[in-house]
Design an enzyme around this catalytic site. Structure first.
Site, short mmCIF file in Angstrom:
data_model
loop_
_atom_site.label_atom_id
_atom_site.label_comp_id
_atom_site.label_asym_id
_atom_site.label_seq_id
_atom_site.Cartn_x
_atom_site.Cartn_y
_atom_site.Cartn_z
NE ARG A 117 -1.83 -2.19 2.96
CZ ARG A 117 -2.10 -1.20 4.47
NH1 ARG A 117 -3.35 -1.65 4.39
NH2 ARG A 117 -1.01 -2.30 5.67
N GLY A 145 3.28 -16.29 3.26
CA GLY A 145 4.24 -17.23 4.54
C GLY A 145 3.53 -16.10 5.84
CB THR A 146 0.51 -13.92 6.30
OG1 THR A 146 1.28 -13.16 4.69
CG2 THR A 146 -0.42 -12.72 7.20
CB ALA A 156 4.50 -22.83 5.33
CG HIS A 211 10.46 -14.90 16.59
ND1 HIS A 211 9.82 -15.71 17.21
CD2 HIS A 211 10.73 -15.10 15.30
CE1 HIS A 211 9.59 -16.86 16.25
NE2 HIS A 211 9.84 -16.53 15.49
CE LYS A 270 6.40 -14.06 14.99
NZ LYS A 270 6.10 -14.09 13.77
N1 LIG Z 1 6.83 -17.95 6.85
C1 LIG Z 1 7.75 -17.35 6.53
O1 LIG Z 1 9.02 -18.05 6.37
C2 LIG Z 1 7.46 -16.29 7.26
C3 LIG Z 1 8.43 -15.43 7.70
C4 LIG Z 1 9.07 -13.68 8.10
C5 LIG Z 1 8.32 -13.24 8.65
N2 LIG Z 1 6.94 -13.63 8.40
C6 LIG Z 1 5.09 -13.45 8.10
O2 LIG Z 1 5.44 -12.54 7.08
C7 LIG Z 1 4.18 -11.52 7.48
C8 LIG Z 1 5.15 -10.14 7.01
O3 LIG Z 1 6.47 -10.27 7.38
P1 LIG Z 1 7.64 -8.36 7.45
O4 LIG Z 1 8.50 -8.54 8.51
O5 LIG Z 1 7.72 -8.47 5.86
O6 LIG Z 1 6.12 -7.84 8.03
P2 LIG Z 1 5.96 -6.05 7.38
O7 LIG Z 1 7.87 -5.69 7.51
O8 LIG Z 1 5.32 -4.98 8.89
O9 LIG Z 1 6.08 -5.74 6.02
C9 LIG Z 1 4.60 -5.91 5.91
C10 LIG Z 1 3.95 -5.29 4.53
O10 LIG Z 1 2.42 -6.22 4.17
C11 LIG Z 1 1.75 -5.32 4.22
N3 LIG Z 1 0.11 -5.25 4.13
C12 LIG Z 1 -0.26 -5.47 5.47
N4 LIG Z 1 -1.52 -5.25 5.75
C13 LIG Z 1 -1.67 -4.87 4.42
C14 LIG Z 1 -3.07 -5.52 2.96
N5 LIG Z 1 -4.37 -5.22 4.43
N6 LIG Z 1 -2.57 -5.01 2.32
C15 LIG Z 1 -2.19 -5.05 1.08
N7 LIG Z 1 -0.65 -5.47 2.10
C16 LIG Z 1 -0.72 -5.33 4.07
C17 LIG Z 1 2.71 -3.39 4.46
O11 LIG Z 1 2.54 -2.91 3.22
P3 LIG Z 1 1.77 -1.84 2.94
O12 LIG Z 1 1.71 -1.73 4.55
O13 LIG Z 1 2.39 -0.38 2.63
O14 LIG Z 1 1.19 -2.25 2.44
C18 LIG Z 1 4.42 -4.18 3.86
O15 LIG Z 1 4.40 -4.14 3.45
C19 LIG Z 1 4.43 -11.35 9.10
O16 LIG Z 1 2.60 -12.14 9.55
C20 LIG Z 1 5.19 -12.37 9.29
O17 LIG Z 1 5.34 -13.01 10.81
C21 LIG Z 1 6.67 -15.35 7.84
#
Ligand SMILES: NC(=O)c1ccc[n+]([C@@H]2O[C@H](COP(=O)([O-])OP(=O)(O)OC[C@H]3O[C@@H](n4cnc5c(N)ncnc54)[C@H](OP(=O)(O)O)[C@@H]3O)[C@@H](O)[C@H]2O)c1
Length: 226
Positions: free
Chosen positions: A22, A78-79, A102, A135, A139
């Site tokens: 966004r 991965g969310t 996942a 973490h 987080k």
């Molecule tokens: N499965 C895995 O291996 C793994 C590994 C690491 C992290 N994760 C998970 O991945 C997720 C993201 O982690 P991150 O560290 O990248 O978080 P982050 O830095 O907070 O990034 C989240 C991203 O999502 C976007 N976003 C948030 N709400 C949104 C919505 N309603 N619509 C569209 N875009 C949206 C945000 O951008 P805007 O606000 O600009 O839209 C931002 O770019 C978390 O849930 C985390 O726990 C999973």
């Protein structure tokens, strides 16, 4: 995570069609024309991709799942921190497209899940189980999605989960199984967040072109039906 996935897409054999967020990371307003390959919404993408790789927040994932189902796009996500209705949105999408969600895309963690399942089968005398997840302080969800997946791998045991948020720790998990006269511990330390992005890209290659349905990281890593 989105930036890591985008940065590794090319070397993982993907053609990157766009990054959706966004907000532009540089603070520039986004008008949908795709400056630097960034778009403010999925509907602004110039081409419908084969695969969408999602690392957002749960509300973002539920909306992405509906968009992928409507456009026939395979979904890797991965969310973490999904509520029941957000997980149900994935189930619904999986009736029309392949969906692989996942909580952790690291190969080491997924091997740990498989090892724990095997340990529980081999060790009926386990009396108690414990999980610690550590973490970084930014987080949002606790316990971590990985801790919940480790707990599920220990079924029917119901481990105590101790979640700690400290400094900039990428992700540490420790699982302890108590048995009469002995304990067994398995530990995983994520050192570089790129492992999650690379894993998600590998999973995306595996998922594209598969029949509709819900898939897990074990399906991808071990060819196992979880
Ligand atoms: N499965 C895995 O291996 C793994 C590994 C690491 C992290 N994760 C998970 O991945 C997720 C993201 O982690 P991150 O560290 O990248 O978080 P982050 O830095 O907070 O990034 C989240 C991203 O999502 C976007 N976003 C948030 N709400 C949104 C919505 N309603 N619509 C569209 N875009 C949206 C945000 O951008 P805007 O606000 O600009 O839209 C931002 O770019 C978390 O849930 C985390 O726990 C999973």
């Amino acid at each position: 995570m989105g930036r890591l996935v985008a940065g590794l897409a090319d070397e993982s054999g993907f053609e990157l069609l766009g990054v959706v967020s966004r907000h532009h990371p540089g603070g520039a307003a986004m008008d949908g024309s795709g400056q630097d390959g960034w778009y403010p919404g999925l509907e602004a993408l110039p081409t419908v991709p084969d695969v969408l790789i999602d690392f957002t927040l749960p509300a973002g994932l539920a909306a992405a799942a509906r968009w992928c189902a409507d456009h026939g796009v395979a979904l890797v996500s991965g969310t973490t921190g999904l509520e029941a209705n957000q997980s149900a949105a994935l189930d619904q999408a999986a009736e029309r497209i392949p969906v692989l969600h996942a909580p952790n895309f690291s190969p080491g963690v997924n091997a740990t899940l498989a090892l724990l399942r095997a340990a529980v089968r081999m060790l009926p005398e386990v009396s108690a189980t414990h999980i610690t997840d550590v973490h970084h302080v930014h987080k949002k969800d606790a316990p971590s999605g990985t801790a919940l997946a480790l707990a599920a791998a220990l079924a029917p045991h119901q481990p105590e989960i101790d979640s700690r948020r400290e400094g900039e720790v990428v992700g540490d998990h420790r699982v302890l199984l108590e048995l009469p006269g002995e304990t067994l511990a398995l530990e995983h330390h994520a050192i570089d967040r790129a492992i999650f992005a690379r894993g998600a890209l590998l999973a995306g290659r595996w998922l594209a072109g598969r029949p509709a349905g819900r898939y897990t990281a074990l399906d991808w890593i071990a060819g196992e039906d979880a």
